[in-house]
Design an enzyme around this catalytic site. Structure first.
Site, PDB file in Angstrom:
ATOM      1  N   ASN A   1      34.489  34.261  37.097  1.00  0.00           N
ATOM      2  CA  ASN A   1      34.783  32.755  37.611  1.00  0.00           C
ATOM      3  C   ASN A   1      36.051  32.786  38.215  1.00  0.00           C
ATOM      4  O   ASN A   1      37.016  33.719  38.672  1.00  0.00           O
ATOM      5  CB  ASN A   1      35.000  31.827  36.465  1.00  0.00           C
ATOM      6  CG  ASN A   1      34.551  30.714  36.267  1.00  0.00           C
ATOM      7  OD1 ASN A   1      33.400  29.889  37.156  1.00  0.00           O
ATOM      8  ND2 ASN A   1      35.127  29.362  36.349  1.00  0.00           N
ATOM      9  N   LYS A   2      36.262  31.534  38.649  1.00  0.00           N
ATOM     10  CA  LYS A   2      37.111  31.101  39.952  1.00  0.00           C
ATOM     11  C   LYS A   2      38.835  31.540  39.241  1.00  0.00           C
ATOM     12  O   LYS A   2      38.745  31.826  37.911  1.00  0.00           O
ATOM     13  CB  LYS A   2      37.451  29.574  39.920  1.00  0.00           C
ATOM     14  CG  LYS A   2      38.049  29.043  40.944  1.00  0.00           C
ATOM     15  CD  LYS A   2      38.416  29.357  42.375  1.00  0.00           C
ATOM     16  CE  LYS A   2      37.172  29.841  43.134  1.00  0.00           C
ATOM     17  NZ  LYS A   2      37.245  29.970  43.982  1.00  0.00           N
TER      18      LYS A   2
ATOM     19  N   ARG B   1      29.267  25.739  47.876  1.00  0.00           N
ATOM     20  CA  ARG B   1      30.224  26.575  47.034  1.00  0.00           C
ATOM     21  C   ARG B   1      29.365  26.834  45.822  1.00  0.00           C
ATOM     22  O   ARG B   1      28.896  25.263  45.312  1.00  0.00           O
ATOM     23  CB  ARG B   1      31.468  26.586  47.051  1.00  0.00           C
ATOM     24  CG  ARG B   1      32.827  24.831  47.360  1.00  0.00           C
ATOM     25  CD  ARG B   1      32.199  24.283  46.481  1.00  0.00           C
ATOM     26  NE  ARG B   1      32.417  24.394  45.507  1.00  0.00           N
ATOM     27  CZ  ARG B   1      32.413  24.292  44.106  1.00  0.00           C
ATOM     28  NH1 ARG B   1      31.199  22.774  43.782  1.00  0.00           N
ATOM     29  NH2 ARG B   1      32.521  24.793  42.963  1.00  0.00           N
ATOM     30  N   GLY B   2      29.574  27.540  44.801  1.00  0.00           N
ATOM     31  CA  GLY B   2      29.027  26.829  43.638  1.00  0.00           C
ATOM     32  C   GLY B   2      28.159  28.101  43.327  1.00  0.00           C
ATOM     33  O   GLY B   2      27.158  27.773  44.248  1.00  0.00           O
ATOM     34  N   ALA B   3      27.627  28.685  42.783  1.00  0.00           N
ATOM     35  CA  ALA B   3      26.948  29.654  42.493  1.00  0.00           C
ATOM     36  C   ALA B   3      25.569  29.699  42.746  1.00  0.00           C
ATOM     37  O   ALA B   3      24.831  29.819  43.028  1.00  0.00           O
ATOM     38  CB  ALA B   3      27.260  31.082  40.789  1.00  0.00           C
TER      39      ALA B   3
ATOM     40  N   ASP C   1      29.952  32.575  38.404  1.00  0.00           N
ATOM     41  CA  ASP C   1      29.769  33.168  39.417  1.00  0.00           C
ATOM     42  C   ASP C   1      28.587  34.599  39.195  1.00  0.00           C
ATOM     43  O   ASP C   1      27.990  34.678  40.426  1.00  0.00           O
ATOM     44  CB  ASP C   1      30.463  33.301  40.640  1.00  0.00           C
ATOM     45  CG  ASP C   1      31.291  32.312  40.992  1.00  0.00           C
ATOM     46  OD1 ASP C   1      32.487  32.016  39.759  1.00  0.00           O
ATOM     47  OD2 ASP C   1      30.962  31.260  41.424  1.00  0.00           O
TER      48      ASP C   1
ATOM     49  N   GLN D   1      38.858  23.027  44.019  1.00  0.00           N
ATOM     50  CA  GLN D   1      38.390  22.336  44.056  1.00  0.00           C
ATOM     51  C   GLN D   1      38.010  21.385  42.183  1.00  0.00           C
ATOM     52  O   GLN D   1      37.136  20.419  42.076  1.00  0.00           O
ATOM     53  CB  GLN D   1      36.650  23.515  43.416  1.00  0.00           C
ATOM     54  CG  GLN D   1      36.514  24.482  44.852  1.00  0.00           C
ATOM     55  CD  GLN D   1      37.679  25.395  44.498  1.00  0.00           C
ATOM     56  OE1 GLN D   1      38.797  25.326  44.412  1.00  0.00           O
ATOM     57  NE2 GLN D   1      36.992  26.613  44.981  1.00  0.00           N
TER      58      GLN D   1
ATOM     59  N   ARG E   1      28.463  35.780  50.728  1.00  0.00           N
ATOM     60  CA  ARG E   1      29.997  35.982  49.497  1.00  0.00           C
ATOM     61  C   ARG E   1      29.506  37.253  48.881  1.00  0.00           C
ATOM     62  O   ARG E   1      28.681  36.674  48.246  1.00  0.00           O
ATOM     63  CB  ARG E   1      30.023  34.253  48.872  1.00  0.00           C
ATOM     64  CG  ARG E   1      31.049  33.461  50.369  1.00  0.00           C
ATOM     65  CD  ARG E   1      31.192  32.648  48.892  1.00  0.00           C
ATOM     66  NE  ARG E   1      32.429  32.267  47.961  1.00  0.00           N
ATOM     67  CZ  ARG E   1      32.840  31.602  46.975  1.00  0.00           C
ATOM     68  NH1 ARG E   1      32.341  30.330  47.493  1.00  0.00           N
ATOM     69  NH2 ARG E   1      33.870  31.631  47.308  1.00  0.00           N
TER      70      ARG E   1
HETATM   71  O1  MRU Z   1      34.729  29.561  45.413  1.00  0.00           O
HETATM   72  P1  MRU Z   1      33.623  28.347  44.054  1.00  0.00           P
HETATM   73  O2  MRU Z   1      33.622  27.264  44.437  1.00  0.00           O
HETATM   74  O3  MRU Z   1      32.312  28.924  45.197  1.00  0.00           O
HETATM   75  O4  MRU Z   1      33.642  28.535  42.628  1.00  0.00           O
HETATM   76  C1  MRU Z   1      32.683  28.125  42.152  1.00  0.00           C
HETATM   77  C2  MRU Z   1      32.852  28.646  40.570  1.00  0.00           C
HETATM   78  O5  MRU Z   1      34.384  29.472  40.350  1.00  0.00           O
HETATM   79  C3  MRU Z   1      32.030  27.946  39.498  1.00  0.00           C
HETATM   80  O6  MRU Z   1      33.027  27.525  38.070  1.00  0.00           O
HETATM   81  C4  MRU Z   1      31.256  29.020  39.303  1.00  0.00           C
HETATM   82  O7  MRU Z   1      30.525  29.087  40.673  1.00  0.00           O
HETATM   83  C5  MRU Z   1      30.435  28.360  38.233  1.00  0.00           C
HETATM   84  S1  MRU Z   1      29.354  26.940  39.270  1.00  0.00           S
HETATM   85  C6  MRU Z   1      28.056  26.311  38.657  1.00  0.00           C
END
Ligand code: MRU
Length: 370
Positions: free
Chosen positions: A258-259, A53-55, A248, A207, A94
């Site tokens: 973002n999250k 996970r994470g962009a 993201d 996370q 996603r």
């Molecule tokens: O749902 P996730 O864990 O994929 O969400 C990730 C985030 O929101 C991160 O803050 C974002 O992707 C930046 S990662 C460098």
């Protein structure tokens, strides 16, 4: 980055098996498990179920997904229906992180002029690897630019510890090396500056509590896990010097997805005159969307991610039910922070205002919707 003295990345190509390995982030920090991806379905599963996970990491996994599509291809030229359909399936795994479509398109474009199976396979593998290396480099550059911001606060505090609040995990687990939001923190720590990180636990999948806290702990960086709602209080008490988060998808006009919960941190930061920085590589900018609040697709995930909480019990990992059995739950995974609440972006090319003019100034070669 080092985990117990060993260089570790969240994804890597294994030259022996010719498949792709990933750390299973669903079971961190209590278990360190590596999964092998052999097929497109494996890559899609990893992205959807948040093994990765994470962009930026979602993007790199998507890029390797194209490699796996070619590897398992029944044959035929690059523009065959098969490859197009497999790429479309990966892209749809996603919706919010724009890096996924960006990386899949980039590998797919490389394949357009090729037709021999071996050439396609090699080109896909090399391009996916190149994206991973570039993202690692981007994160280091983000770190160097962001370091200047931490140094300035440290000077202002006459060497006192700089308190940084972060949300979710925008660390190396979400990228390849250094992370985005965490890169300036890692470099500040390497330079011997005193830093302390407030880590939002980041419901529903935690996370922050699980991944960011684990990363920072492994690097020996002082940190404290807090509930998602504690940030405003800490800001009012003068205990936060700056907020740094990842993203993201960020529109070229400066709106930041973002999250879920990031927007509320930005509002609290504004009310307390605390700088709110967003760290991102250029692969996370969306050059098509103007109005992030209306246009960025916000993923809604399985309500069970809210209803159940995972943790370590006496017999290992377990899930426990939180609300009443029959209470419905709504799981909105991201929110959008409007550009006006963002103090600045920290990118691989430098720090800039969250405005179309400033973003285009840093990336003049990027085209898209005017
Ligand atoms: O749902 P996730 O864990 O994929 O969400 C990730 C985030 O929101 C991160 O803050 C974002 O992707 C930046 S990662 C460098």
């Amino acid at each position: 980055m080092k985990v117990d003295g060993k260089d570790t990345r969240p994804i890597w190509f294994d030259p022996k098996s010719r498949y792709v390995n990933v750390i299973d982030q669903r079971v961190l920090p209590h278990e360190l498990v590596v999964l092998e991806m052999q097929t497109v379905d494996d890559a899609i599963f990893a992205i959807k179920e948040m093994v990765v996970r994470g962009a930026p990491l979602i993007g790199i996994t998507g890029a390797y997904g194209v490699y796996l599509a070619v590897k398992n291809a029944p044959g035929g030229p690059a523009d065959s229906d098969y490859l197009r359909e497999e790429c479309a399936r990966i892209r749809a795994a996603r919706p919010t992180a724009v890096n996924l479509a960006w990386a899949v398109d980039r590998v797919q474009q490389k394949l357009e002029i090729l037709s021999a199976q071996d050439d396609l396979l090699e080109a896909a593998r090399i391009e996916a690897g190149a994206i991973a290396e570039e993202e690692a480099d981007n994160c280091r550059q983000i770190g160097l630019h962001g370091l200047r911001l931490i140094e300035a606060v440290n000077r202002h505090k006459e060497g006192g510890s700089v308190n940084i609040l972060t949300h979710c995990n925008a660390g190396w687990l979400a990228t390849i090396e250094y992370g985005t939001a965490t890169a300036p923190i890692y470099l500040a720590h390497e330079e011997g500056l005193k830093v302390h990180v407030w880590v939002d636990e980041t419901r529903p999948l935690n996370q922050g509590a699980r991944l960011t806290a684990w990363e920072l702990g492994k690097a020996g960086i002082p940190h404290t896990v807090i509930t998602d709602n504690a940030g405003g209080h800490l800001m009012q008490r003068g205990l936060v010097d700056m907020v740094i988060v990842g993203t993201d998808r960020t529109t070229y006009t400066g709106d930041v997805a973002n999250k879920i919960g990031t927007y509320l941190k930005a509002l609290a930061a504004k009310d307390n005159q605390i700088p709110f920085y967003v760290a991102l590589p250029s692969s996370t900018f969306d050059w098509q969307l103007r109005d992030g609040v209306r246009e960025i697709p916000i993923e809604e995930r399985d309500p069970d991610e809210i209803r159940y909480v995972q943790g370590r019990g006496e017999n290992g990992l377990r899930n426990v039910l939180l609300p009443p059995e029959d209470s419905p739950a709504g799981n909105f995974a991201f929110d959008v922070t409007p550009a006006r609440l963002v103090s600045a972006f920290i990118t691989e090319r430098g720090v800039c205002q969250a405005s179309e003019e400033a973003v285009r100034g840093l990336f003049p070669e990027k085209t898209g919707r005017p």
